[in-house]
Design an enzyme around this catalytic site. Structure first.
Site, mmCIF file in Angstrom:
data_model
loop_
_atom_site.group_PDB
_atom_site.id
_atom_site.type_symbol
_atom_site.label_atom_id
_atom_site.label_comp_id
_atom_site.label_asym_id
_atom_site.label_seq_id
_atom_site.Cartn_x
_atom_site.Cartn_y
_atom_site.Cartn_z
ATOM 1 N N GLY A 1 0.836 -1.209 0.000
ATOM 2 C CA GLY A 1 0.000 0.000 0.000
ATOM 3 C C GLY A 1 0.863 1.248 0.000
ATOM 4 N N ARG B 1 1.083 -5.325 -5.397
ATOM 5 C CA ARG B 1 1.279 -6.509 -4.543
ATOM 6 C C ARG B 1 1.456 -7.680 -5.505
ATOM 7 N NH1 ARG B 1 -3.068 -3.908 -0.784
ATOM 8 N NH2 ARG B 1 -1.746 -3.138 0.858
ATOM 9 N N ASP C 1 5.192 -5.013 5.987
ATOM 10 C CA ASP C 1 5.732 -6.332 6.339
ATOM 11 C C ASP C 1 5.742 -7.306 5.164
ATOM 12 O OD1 ASP C 1 3.030 -6.543 6.403
ATOM 13 O OD2 ASP C 1 2.900 -7.500 8.367
ATOM 14 N N THR D 1 4.249 2.630 5.595
ATOM 15 C CA THR D 1 2.842 2.230 5.721
ATOM 16 C C THR D 1 2.168 3.171 6.706
ATOM 17 O OG1 THR D 1 1.330 0.575 6.686
ATOM 18 C CG2 THR D 1 3.606 0.438 7.372
ATOM 19 N N ASP E 1 -0.055 2.322 8.718
ATOM 20 C CA ASP E 1 -0.569 1.565 9.874
ATOM 21 C C ASP E 1 0.329 1.606 11.114
ATOM 22 O OD1 ASP E 1 -2.569 0.816 8.129
ATOM 23 O OD2 ASP E 1 -1.612 -1.086 7.598
ATOM 24 N N ASP F 1 2.518 -0.533 11.930
ATOM 25 C CA ASP F 1 2.489 -1.881 12.512
ATOM 26 C C ASP F 1 3.812 -2.625 12.360
ATOM 27 O OD1 ASP F 1 2.307 -2.061 9.785
ATOM 28 O OD2 ASP F 1 0.721 -3.558 9.761
ATOM 29 N N ARG G 1 -5.392 -1.639 9.499
ATOM 30 C CA ARG G 1 -5.368 -3.094 9.354
ATOM 31 C C ARG G 1 -5.629 -3.780 10.690
ATOM 32 N NH1 ARG G 1 -3.576 -5.780 4.719
ATOM 33 N NH2 ARG G 1 -2.444 -3.988 3.959
HETATM 34 O O1 F6P Z 1 -1.748 -1.097 4.981
HETATM 35 C C1 F6P Z 1 -2.333 0.092 4.606
HETATM 36 C C2 F6P Z 1 -3.820 -0.076 4.423
HETATM 37 O O2 F6P Z 1 -4.359 1.164 3.996
HETATM 38 C C3 F6P Z 1 -4.561 -0.589 5.648
HETATM 39 O O3 F6P Z 1 -4.785 0.399 6.619
HETATM 40 C C4 F6P Z 1 -5.822 -1.152 5.007
HETATM 41 O O4 F6P Z 1 -6.345 -2.195 5.800
HETATM 42 C C5 F6P Z 1 -5.311 -1.687 3.690
HETATM 43 O O5 F6P Z 1 -4.091 -1.029 3.415
HETATM 44 C C6 F6P Z 1 -6.251 -1.489 2.535
HETATM 45 O O6 F6P Z 1 -5.701 -2.110 1.426
HETATM 46 P P1 F6P Z 1 -6.192 -1.888 -0.057
HETATM 47 O O7 F6P Z 1 -5.768 -0.522 -0.493
HETATM 48 O O8 F6P Z 1 -5.520 -2.967 -0.832
HETATM 49 O O9 F6P Z 1 -7.699 -1.999 -0.049
#
Ligand code: F6P
Length: 324
Positions: free
Chosen positions: A11, A72, A103, A126, A128, A130, A172
């Site tokens: 992300g 990804r 991660d 990120t 998050d 995390d 997340r």
């Molecule tokens: O890891 C960053 C994040 O924005 C999280 O907070 C969220 O759960 C996820 O990515 C959303 O992912 P995507 O953009 O693939 O829907």
């Protein structure tokens, strides 16, 4: 090492561009060549590289997202995929990699290093927060500021209409964003995955604050919260079990990931880029660059991935006291 490759993966987060800029300029400073790799591991396997010099990263320190794009990748999880990537790097004469991401990105980088002995260095990007081994990941500060601005706006409506708002924020599986923005946005309650106080206590607390004279309320809900109901079911439950409030839900979504990075994230990105490149040049590999006690420190990628980034319990207490 004569040439370093840099990519962003997973992300996107505000500050990634500032980190790319820092990596490129640090390479230029040390007279090392630098290539940008598009679309993370996807571009790595395809050899989608671009030569970058100090001037090719002008005007990006203030831009959200990532000019190198992000993806990804499923194929990089296979041995064949990683072999393709290795061959591309060897063919391009790249001797070290800086991986900017979360991660998932670090797991890929670590396996790649183990299989081919290829020097890698991680920069945590990120929203998050995390990742173990850094008090702040790139983008966390900006995302929090974005969310607080949104909460302030929603509060205008909440107080004008005597409403109770449930506001869902990203993060997340962790509650770092929720806990901080909850305090900064003056939320009555903050629901995070690290602490499940249950539905009854939530309703009791909201009733108490109603009785104490509050005419509107904000409840910040982390997307990974484990109270057992999603935010819409939570609204229904509170609607049924509490009188006197007009309840609404607001899911903030991806607006939290975009926008110009804060001053903090720009400085952090600049520091991390310098540390990542210079560590590679010193012969270090398989580490993540992080901010600990206002110093740049290295943490083995393995620990960064497996270690837990813990919620600050003092913040939980502060939030309880503030909602009195
Ligand atoms: O890891 C960053 C994040 O924005 C999280 O907070 C969220 O759960 C996820 O990515 C959303 O992912 P995507 O953009 O693939 O829907």
């Amino acid at each position: 090492i004569k040439k370093i490759g840099v990519f962003t993966s997973g992300g996107d987060s505000p500050g990634m561009n500032a980190a790319v800029r820092s990596v490129v300029r640090t390479c230029a400073y040390h007279n090392i060549e630098c290539v940008g790799i598009y679309r993370g591991y996807e571009g790595l396997m395809e050899g989608d590289f671009v030569k970058m010099d100090a001037r090719s990263v002008r005007g990006i320190i203030n831009k959200g997202g990532t000019i190198l794009k992000s993806a990804r990748s499923k194929e990089f999880r296979t041995k064949e995929g990683r072999k393709k990537a290795y061959d591309q790097l060897v063919a391009a004469g790249v001797g070290g990699l800086v991986a900017i991401g979360g991660d998932g990105t670090f797991t890929g980088a670590m396996i790649f290093n183990q299989e081919f002995g290829f020097p890698v260095m991680g920069i945590p990007g990120t929203i998050d927060n995390d990742i173990f081994g850094t008090s702040h990941t790139l983008g966390f500060d900006t995302a929090q500021n974005t969310v607080v601005e949104a909460i302030d706006k929603i509060r205008d409506t909440a107080s004008s209409h005597n409403r109770l708002f449930f506001i869902e924020v990203m993060g997340r599986d962790v509650g770092h964003i929720a806990l901080n923005v909850g305090i900064a946005g003056g939320a009555e309650e903050i629901l995070i995955p690290e602490e499940d106080l249950g539905l009854d206590r939530l309703v009791e607390s909201l009733k108490r604050s109603r009785k104490s004279g509050k005419s509107s309320s904000i409840v910040v809900v982390a997307e990974g919260d484990k109270i057992g109901k999603n935010i819409f079911e939570l609204k229904e439950y509170v609607d049924e079990n509490m009188e006197g409030y007009d309840v609404r839900v607001s899911v903030l979504g991806h607006m939290q990931r975009g926008g110009a990075p804060s001053c903090f994230d720009r400085v952090l990105a600049s520091r991390m880029g310098v540390k990542a490149v210079e560590s590679l040049l010193e012969g270090k590999s398989n580490f993540m660059v992080g901010l600990l006690n206002n110093k740049m420190e290295l943490t083995p990628l393995d620990n960064a991935i497996k270690g837990k980034s813990k919620i600050n319990l003092e913040l939980l207490r502060v939030s309880d006291i503030m909602s009195t």
